[in-house]
Design a protein around this motif. Structure first.
Motif, short mmCIF file in Angstrom:
data_model
loop_
_atom_site.label_atom_id
_atom_site.label_comp_id
_atom_site.label_asym_id
_atom_site.label_seq_id
_atom_site.Cartn_x
_atom_site.Cartn_y
_atom_site.Cartn_z
N LEU A 103 0.83 -1.20 0.00
CA LEU A 103 0.00 0.00 0.00
C LEU A 103 0.87 1.25 0.00
CD1 LEU A 103 -2.79 1.36 0.27
CD2 LEU A 103 -2.54 1.14 2.76
N ALA A 104 1.95 1.23 0.77
CA ALA A 104 2.84 2.40 0.87
C ALA A 104 3.38 2.80 -0.49
CB ALA A 104 3.99 2.10 1.83
N TYR A 105 3.83 1.82 -1.28
CA TYR A 105 4.46 2.16 -2.56
C TYR A 105 3.45 2.42 -3.66
CZ TYR A 105 8.81 1.13 -0.22
OH TYR A 105 9.86 1.17 0.66
N PHE A 106 2.19 2.00 -3.46
CA PHE A 106 1.14 2.45 -4.37
C PHE A 106 0.79 3.91 -4.10
CE2 PHE A 106 -0.23 -2.08 -5.16
CZ PHE A 106 -0.10 -2.03 -6.54
N VAL A 107 0.74 4.28 -2.81
CA VAL A 107 0.35 5.63 -2.42
C VAL A 107 1.48 6.64 -2.62
CG1 VAL A 107 -0.35 7.04 -0.42
CG2 VAL A 107 -1.40 4.80 -0.80
N ASN A 108 2.73 6.16 -2.59
CA ASN A 108 3.89 7.06 -2.62
C ASN A 108 3.88 8.08 -3.75
OD1 ASN A 108 7.00 7.04 -3.95
ND2 ASN A 108 6.77 7.87 -1.90
N PRO A 109 3.60 7.69 -5.02
CA PRO A 109 3.60 8.72 -6.07
C PRO A 109 2.58 9.82 -5.82
CG PRO A 109 3.66 6.52 -7.02
CD PRO A 109 3.37 6.34 -5.57
N LEU A 110 1.43 9.46 -5.24
CA LEU A 110 0.41 10.46 -4.95
C LEU A 110 0.89 11.40 -3.85
CD1 LEU A 110 -2.71 8.10 -4.94
CD2 LEU A 110 -1.71 9.35 -6.86
N MET A 111 1.57 10.85 -2.85
CA MET A 111 2.10 11.68 -1.77
C MET A 111 3.22 12.58 -2.29
SD MET A 111 2.99 10.43 2.09
CE MET A 111 1.29 9.89 2.29
N SER A 112 3.97 12.10 -3.25
CA SER A 112 5.05 12.91 -3.83
C SER A 112 4.50 14.14 -4.54
CB SER A 112 5.88 12.07 -4.80
OG SER A 112 6.58 11.05 -4.12
N VAL A 113 3.40 13.96 -5.29
CA VAL A 113 2.85 15.12 -5.99
C VAL A 113 2.26 16.11 -4.99
CG1 VAL A 113 2.42 13.82 -8.10
CG2 VAL A 113 0.59 14.04 -6.42
N CYS A 114 1.74 15.62 -3.86
CA CYS A 114 1.24 16.54 -2.82
C CYS A 114 2.38 17.36 -2.23
CB CYS A 114 0.54 15.74 -1.72
SG CYS A 114 -1.04 15.02 -2.23
N LEU A 115 3.52 16.73 -2.00
CA LEU A 115 4.68 17.47 -1.51
C LEU A 115 5.13 18.50 -2.54
CD1 LEU A 115 6.89 14.75 0.25
CD2 LEU A 115 5.41 16.46 1.30
N GLY A 116 5.01 18.16 -3.81
CA GLY A 116 5.37 19.11 -4.87
C GLY A 116 4.49 20.35 -4.82
N VAL A 117 3.21 20.17 -4.51
CA VAL A 117 2.29 21.30 -4.40
C VAL A 117 2.64 22.16 -3.19
CG1 VAL A 117 -0.11 21.96 -3.95
CG2 VAL A 117 0.40 20.13 -5.58
N VAL A 118 2.91 21.51 -2.05
CA VAL A 118 3.13 22.23 -0.80
C VAL A 118 4.47 22.95 -0.77
CG1 VAL A 118 3.38 21.97 1.70
CG2 VAL A 118 1.60 20.70 0.49
N PHE A 119 5.54 22.26 -1.21
CA PHE A 119 6.88 22.80 -1.03
C PHE A 119 7.51 23.39 -2.29
CE2 PHE A 119 6.45 19.69 2.44
CZ PHE A 119 6.76 20.51 3.52
N PHE A 120 7.02 22.98 -3.47
CA PHE A 120 7.65 23.45 -4.71
C PHE A 120 6.68 24.22 -5.60
CE2 PHE A 120 9.99 19.62 -3.37
CZ PHE A 120 11.27 20.15 -3.27
#
Length: 301
Positions: A103-120
């Protein structure tokens, strides 16, 4: 074989290797996850030294990195994050919770794009927002399926997403960066291993020669797929790598369900169904984005 096809084979091999590594850590169940992690850090440095030697990369770049305080602190932060991710994966497999790792590695790309929105300050396309929303729904459904929030999966996904975000500011390639990361963690990990053996809590010499060999091999289990991935990344577009990355969580899911026999009640099936739908939406948007970018480059040319 054309270079592009060779790149796909190399990339698929790397992600498949990462998936079946779940079985490797299961073989080390006689050791605590913290001990396995410490050995992985210690032996990964040796493995990276071997890979650098084989690639004839040399060490001229290292003194400059060690003198650059900002780079060193950034790499140290990355080392802590990837160590946390490694610990979560090892703990999940050794405690019979391999499906949380999937589950973690399925969700990881989605969490990465959220970090891109927040920090970049990155902007998401509508389909990406849909995928993120489905990912949140999947986690909520899985919380019902597990009876508690899947904290282990969230820990692994968030630590790896944060690791990727930190690595964006590291002025080193993947092989150099991981070498410095393992170098940063080497002394604390070695000290912990020595302390375990001195107190009788270690398992290096108390289980079997095979167990000792598997602990020593943990560094190469870390380094070999990294080498394959690095070779593939130079031969195929990132969009192809993005599609291939789902081999890993799919393989981990099959290991947990079919090999290790984890239970899959209806709520878990529903949760994974929602996250797979999120992945399909996200991957489809990536393919469309890549095609649009190619057309725009062709028009500009």
């Amino acid at each position: 074989m054309p270079e592009s096809q060779r790149g796909v084979v190399l990339g698929a091999s790397a992600f498949f290797f990462w998936a079946v590594a779940a079985l490797y850590w299961d073989f080390l169940s006689a050791a605590a996850p913290s001990e396995i992690l410490a050995h992985r850090m210690v032996w990964s440095l040796l493995a990276m030294c071997v890979l650098l030697a084989l690639a004839r990369r040399g060490w001229r770049w290292l003194p400059g990195v060690l003198r650059d305080r900002r780079t060193l602190l950034t790499v140290a932060a990355a080392a802590v994050l990837i160590s946390l991710n490694w610990w979560g994966f090892i703990y999940a497999v050794s405690s019979g919770q391999t499906l949380q790792a999937s589950l973690a590695y399925f969700v990881n790309p989605l969490m990465s794009v959220c970090l891109g929105v927040v920090f970049f300050s990155e902007r998401l396309r509508p389909a990406q927002w849909v995928a993120v929303g489905l990912g949140v729904l999947a986690v909520a459904v899985m919380a019902v399926g597990y009876g508690v929030m899947p904290w282990l999966a969230l820990l692994m996904a968030s630590s790896f997403a944060a690791y990727g975000a930190v690595k964006k500011s590291v002025p080193l390639d993947g092989m150099q960066s991981l070498t410095v990361e393992t170098l940063v963690m080497f002394l604390p990990a070695l000290g912990y291993v020595v302390w375990l053996e001195a107190t009788g809590a270690g398992t290096v010499f108390s289980v079997s020669p095979g167990h000792s060999a598997l602990l020593a091999g943990s560094g190469f289990v870390t380094a070999i797929p990294l080498l394959l991935f690095g070779m593939a990344a130079r031969k195929v577009p990132l969009s192809v790598i993005g599609m291939l990355q789902y081999i890993t969580p799919t393989g981990i899911f099959l290991v947990g369900w079919l090999v290790q026999g984890e239970e899959m009640p209806p709520a878990r099936w529903l949760g994974f169904g929602v996250v797979w739908l999120a992945v399909c939406v996200f991957a489809g948007d990536q393919v469309r984005g890549a095609r649009t970018a190619r057309r725009e480059r062709g028009t500009a040319a």
